[in-house]
Design an enzyme around this catalytic site. Structure first.
Site, PDB file in Angstrom:
ATOM      1  N   HIS A  94      37.229  10.261  10.117  1.00 29.31           N
ATOM      2  CA  HIS A  94      38.281  10.819  10.980  1.00 29.31           C
ATOM      3  C   HIS A  94      37.788  12.141  11.562  1.00 29.31           C
ATOM      4  O   HIS A  94      37.022  12.864  10.912  1.00 29.31           O
ATOM      5  CB  HIS A  94      39.567  11.024  10.170  1.00 29.31           C
ATOM      6  CG  HIS A  94      40.736  11.323  11.053  1.00 29.31           C
ATOM      7  ND1 HIS A  94      40.969  12.574  11.580  1.00 29.31           N
ATOM      8  CD2 HIS A  94      41.713  10.517  11.539  1.00 29.31           C
ATOM      9  CE1 HIS A  94      42.052  12.528  12.342  1.00 29.31           C
ATOM     10  NE2 HIS A  94      42.524  11.295  12.333  1.00 29.31           N
ATOM     11  N   GLU A 142      39.460   8.297  19.250  1.00 32.68           N
ATOM     12  CA  GLU A 142      40.460   9.371  19.362  1.00 32.68           C
ATOM     13  C   GLU A 142      39.813  10.629  19.946  1.00 32.68           C
ATOM     14  O   GLU A 142      39.060  11.299  19.235  1.00 32.68           O
ATOM     15  CB  GLU A 142      40.985   9.749  17.968  1.00 32.68           C
ATOM     16  CG  GLU A 142      41.638   8.658  17.194  1.00 32.68           C
ATOM     17  CD  GLU A 142      42.459   9.212  16.022  1.00 32.68           C
ATOM     18  OE1 GLU A 142      43.548   8.695  15.825  1.00 32.68           O
ATOM     19  OE2 GLU A 142      42.015  10.153  15.350  1.00 32.68           O
ATOM     20  N   ILE A 147      44.421  15.022  19.941  1.00 37.92           N
ATOM     21  CA  ILE A 147      45.042  14.814  18.624  1.00 37.92           C
ATOM     22  C   ILE A 147      46.146  15.848  18.406  1.00 37.92           C
ATOM     23  O   ILE A 147      45.930  17.046  18.595  1.00 37.92           O
ATOM     24  CB  ILE A 147      43.990  14.878  17.484  1.00 37.92           C
ATOM     25  CG1 ILE A 147      43.058  13.663  17.574  1.00 37.92           C
ATOM     26  CG2 ILE A 147      44.667  14.954  16.112  1.00 37.92           C
ATOM     27  CD1 ILE A 147      41.951  13.634  16.531  1.00 37.92           C
ATOM     28  N   SER A 204      51.370  12.456  14.188  1.00 38.12           N
ATOM     29  CA  SER A 204      52.469  13.406  14.404  1.00 38.12           C
ATOM     30  C   SER A 204      53.675  12.816  15.121  1.00 38.12           C
ATOM     31  O   SER A 204      54.807  13.230  14.851  1.00 38.12           O
ATOM     32  CB  SER A 204      51.960  14.639  15.163  1.00 38.12           C
ATOM     33  OG  SER A 204      51.291  14.261  16.341  1.00 38.12           O
TER      34      SER A 204
HETATM   35  O1  G3P Z   1      44.698   9.693  12.791  1.00 41.81           O
HETATM   36  C1  G3P Z   1      45.584   9.831  13.805  1.00 41.81           C
HETATM   37  C2  G3P Z   1      45.351  10.998  14.655  1.00 41.81           C
HETATM   38  O2  G3P Z   1      44.278  11.789  14.478  1.00 41.81           O
HETATM   39  C3  G3P Z   1      46.135  11.178  15.865  1.00 41.81           C
HETATM   40  O3  G3P Z   1      47.019  12.168  15.547  1.00 41.81           O
HETATM   41  O4  G3P Z   1      49.091  13.365  15.686  1.00 41.81           O
HETATM   42  O5  G3P Z   1      47.855  12.804  17.772  1.00 41.81           O
HETATM   43  O6  G3P Z   1      48.998  11.000  16.495  1.00 41.81           O
HETATM   44  P1  G3P Z   1      48.321  12.349  16.437  1.00 41.81           P
END
Ligand code: G3P
Length: 223
Positions: A94, A142, A147, A204
């Site tokens: 991650h 990602e 993020i 989130s």
């Molecule tokens: O692992 C999921 C992530 O890194 C994305 O985070 O809070 O943007 O959905 P978020």
């Protein structure tokens, strides 16, 4: 993990999804999964895997494993240990828990030996390609800058998603592609699926929502 789109909820280290709250969050995931028929995977912190997996029937994944196996190591997380705690799979690499390419490879091998499903996270198309060459079950692309932003990758940067889907098709078509970062609504999930992914990885948008259960129902509404 079947052909239907997949939703992977990373509990991260959020206070809202830790300890007994991790159990409650996983129960919401289970309820929405049962009602919608969409597979939802819960990824609590490692110390919570055992308590969560003991209560829900949906798959529980670890957030990380190390590349070491049983032996004289301290403070590491082994594939066999998360398996015995009840995990069915694990995230690897991650953006918030990056490891070396060689360690990603060993972690995938250890997970495979243990029978764990692997989701390798990547931050761009080149890293997606490198990860696909290691034959995990999934890669999840990602962009780190999105993020936790609330700006969905599937709308803000569709090129990185479709580019990853195309790269993986060429390198290893057995690997399924997920995308994540800023995903929080059913429209974001629909956009991700339109781009050729097998689902989403998110945190989130659900964990920090006023009503996580309602946020989960919203996520699956367009699938
Ligand atoms: O692992 C999921 C992530 O890194 C994305 O985070 O809070 O943007 O959905 P978020």
């Amino acid at each position: 993990m079947g052909q239907k789109p997949l939703i992977v909820l990373n509990f991260k280290t959020y206070a809202e999804s830790m300890g007994e709250k991790a159990v409650l969050m996983a129960k919401y995931c289970e309820e929405v999964s049962i009602e919608s028929g969409i597979e939802i995977i819960a990824c609590p912190q490692t110390p919570d895997v055992f308590r969560v997996a003991g209560v829900v029937k949906i798959p529980v994944f670890a957030q990380h494993i190390d590349s070491v196996s049983a032996g004289s190591y301290t403070g590491h997380i082994t594939a066999d240990c998360v398996l015995s705690a009840g995990a069915k799979g694990t995230l690897i690499n991650h953006s918030e828990r990056r490891i070396l390419l060689s360690e990603i490879d060993s972690a995938i091998q250890s997970a495979k030996k243990a029978g764990l499903v692997t989701i390798v996270c990547t931050n761009n198309i080149s890293v997606t390609s490198a990860a696909a060459a290691l034959s995990p079950d999934f890669v999840a692309v990602e962009p780190p800058e999105l993020i936790g932003s609330g700006i969905p990758v599937s709308k803000a940067n569709p090129e990185i998603v479709s580019g990853s889907v195309n790269a993986v098709k060429k390198i290893n078509p057995m690997v399924k592609v997920l995308c994540g970062a800023g995903i929080s609504t059913g429209d974001d999930v629909a956009a991700a699926i339109e781009l050729g992914t097998g689902g989403v990885l998110l945190a989130s948008g659900v964990i920090k929502a006023k009503d996580p259960r309602a946020a989960l129902f919203d996520l699956v509404k367009k699938i």
